[in-house]
Design a protein around this motif. Structure first.
Motif, PDB file in Angstrom:
ATOM      1  N   TRP A  33      35.311 -37.537  33.456  1.00 25.90           N
ATOM      2  CA  TRP A  33      35.987 -36.747  32.497  1.00 25.90           C
ATOM      3  C   TRP A  33      35.621 -35.836  31.712  1.00 25.90           C
ATOM      4  CZ3 TRP A  33      39.722 -40.563  30.580  1.00 25.90           C
ATOM      5  CH2 TRP A  33      39.656 -42.091  30.800  1.00 25.90           C
ATOM      6  N   ARG A  34      36.732 -35.095  31.278  1.00 24.84           N
ATOM      7  CA  ARG A  34      35.788 -34.040  30.836  1.00 24.84           C
ATOM      8  C   ARG A  34      36.548 -34.286  29.380  1.00 24.84           C
ATOM      9  NH1 ARG A  34      41.535 -31.343  29.668  1.00 24.84           N
ATOM     10  NH2 ARG A  34      42.869 -31.993  30.890  1.00 24.84           N
ATOM     11  N   ALA A  35      35.422 -32.935  28.564  1.00 23.84           N
ATOM     12  CA  ALA A  35      35.632 -33.154  26.830  1.00 23.84           C
ATOM     13  C   ALA A  35      37.102 -32.313  26.390  1.00 23.84           C
ATOM     14  CB  ALA A  35      34.912 -32.669  26.088  1.00 23.84           C
ATOM     15  N   GLY A  36      38.048 -33.038  25.709  1.00 23.14           N
ATOM     16  CA  GLY A  36      39.734 -32.609  25.110  1.00 23.14           C
ATOM     17  C   GLY A  36      38.827 -31.383  23.598  1.00 23.14           C
ATOM     18  N   ASN A  37      38.935 -32.622  22.910  1.00 21.41           N
ATOM     19  CA  ASN A  37      38.470 -32.232  21.630  1.00 21.41           C
ATOM     20  C   ASN A  37      36.763 -33.000  21.006  1.00 21.41           C
ATOM     21  OD1 ASN A  37      40.522 -29.926  20.594  1.00 21.41           O
ATOM     22  ND2 ASN A  37      42.079 -31.775  20.780  1.00 21.41           N
ATOM     23  N   LEU A  38      36.429 -32.118  19.874  1.00 16.46           N
ATOM     24  CA  LEU A  38      36.062 -33.098  19.037  1.00 16.46           C
ATOM     25  C   LEU A  38      36.401 -32.821  17.645  1.00 16.46           C
ATOM     26  CD1 LEU A  38      32.840 -34.087  18.629  1.00 16.46           C
ATOM     27  CD2 LEU A  38      31.964 -31.927  18.620  1.00 16.46           C
ATOM     28  N   VAL A  39      36.610 -33.848  17.177  1.00 18.45           N
ATOM     29  CA  VAL A  39      36.914 -33.871  15.398  1.00 18.45           C
ATOM     30  C   VAL A  39      35.359 -34.333  15.071  1.00 18.45           C
ATOM     31  CG1 VAL A  39      38.386 -34.878  14.242  1.00 18.45           C
ATOM     32  CG2 VAL A  39      39.387 -34.519  15.939  1.00 18.45           C
ATOM     33  N   ILE A  40      35.286 -33.551  14.193  1.00 14.65           N
ATOM     34  CA  ILE A  40      33.692 -33.793  12.440  1.00 14.65           C
ATOM     35  C   ILE A  40      34.442 -34.080  11.897  1.00 14.65           C
ATOM     36  CG2 ILE A  40      32.076 -33.023  11.995  1.00 14.65           C
ATOM     37  CD1 ILE A  40      31.380 -31.473  14.633  1.00 14.65           C
ATOM     38  N   GLY A  41      34.680 -35.086  11.238  1.00 13.18           N
ATOM     39  CA  GLY A  41      35.346 -35.454   9.706  1.00 13.18           C
ATOM     40  C   GLY A  41      37.098 -34.746   9.687  1.00 13.18           C
ATOM     41  N   ASP A  42      37.192 -34.251   8.652  1.00 13.38           N
ATOM     42  CA  ASP A  42      38.281 -34.049   8.846  1.00 13.38           C
ATOM     43  C   ASP A  42      38.872 -32.457  10.442  1.00 13.38           C
ATOM     44  OD1 ASP A  42      38.927 -36.227   8.045  1.00 13.38           O
ATOM     45  OD2 ASP A  42      38.862 -34.738   5.756  1.00 13.38           O
ATOM     46  N   SER A  43      37.858 -31.800  11.151  1.00 11.11           N
ATOM     47  CA  SER A  43      38.049 -30.805  11.624  1.00 11.11           C
ATOM     48  C   SER A  43      37.121 -30.626  12.571  1.00 11.11           C
ATOM     49  CB  SER A  43      37.666 -29.299  10.914  1.00 11.11           C
ATOM     50  OG  SER A  43      37.295 -29.387   9.587  1.00 11.11           O
TER      51      SER A  43
END
Length: 127
Positions: A33-43
């Motif tokens: 698996w490769r990371a696509g997005n990292l969402v911290i809170g609403d960002s």
């Protein structure tokens, strides 16, 4: 911030309680698996996640490469919707739990709590 993100990316956070439990037999992990997005809170985090890889093998082993090139490896198991990894590359051995909130043949979403902020990591299956 960079230090906190490194800690997160290294999967050393304990994930927040998940409201929805996935059946263990419905979770698809094997493969890379490769990371696509990292969402911290609403960002969405602006950090380059292109190096991040998480590989699960049939024999309950995993390898993890973080965004700054550091490797973790060890064993893993599932308990309901919790993915529990044991990093055997360090002493003392470290166990970490993360919640799987989505698992399909091509998408894996991990939910965690970083400094009391809900954080989601979206991973895509490599072909």
């Amino acid at each position: 911030m960079k230090g906190l993100l490194f800690i997160f990316i290294s999967l050393t956070c304990i994930f927040a309680a998940c409201k929805k439990k996935l059946p263990k037999e419905g979770i698809v992990l094997q493969g890379t698996w490769r990371a696509g997005n990292l969402v911290i809170g609403d960002s969405i985090s602006p950090v380059d996640l292109s190096p991040v890889r998480l590989t699960f093998s049939k024999n309950s082993r995993y390898n993890y490469l973080n965004n700054i090139g550091q490797m973790q490896a060890g064993t893993y198991f599932l308990k309901d919707s919790l993915l529990i990894t044991t990093d055997t590359t360090i002493k003392p051995i470290k166990e970490t739990a993360v919640h799987i909130i989505k698992s399909t043949k091509d998408t894996l979403v991990l939910r965690m709590n970083m400094d009391s902020v809900e954080t989601l990591m979206y991973l895509l299956k490599e072909i």
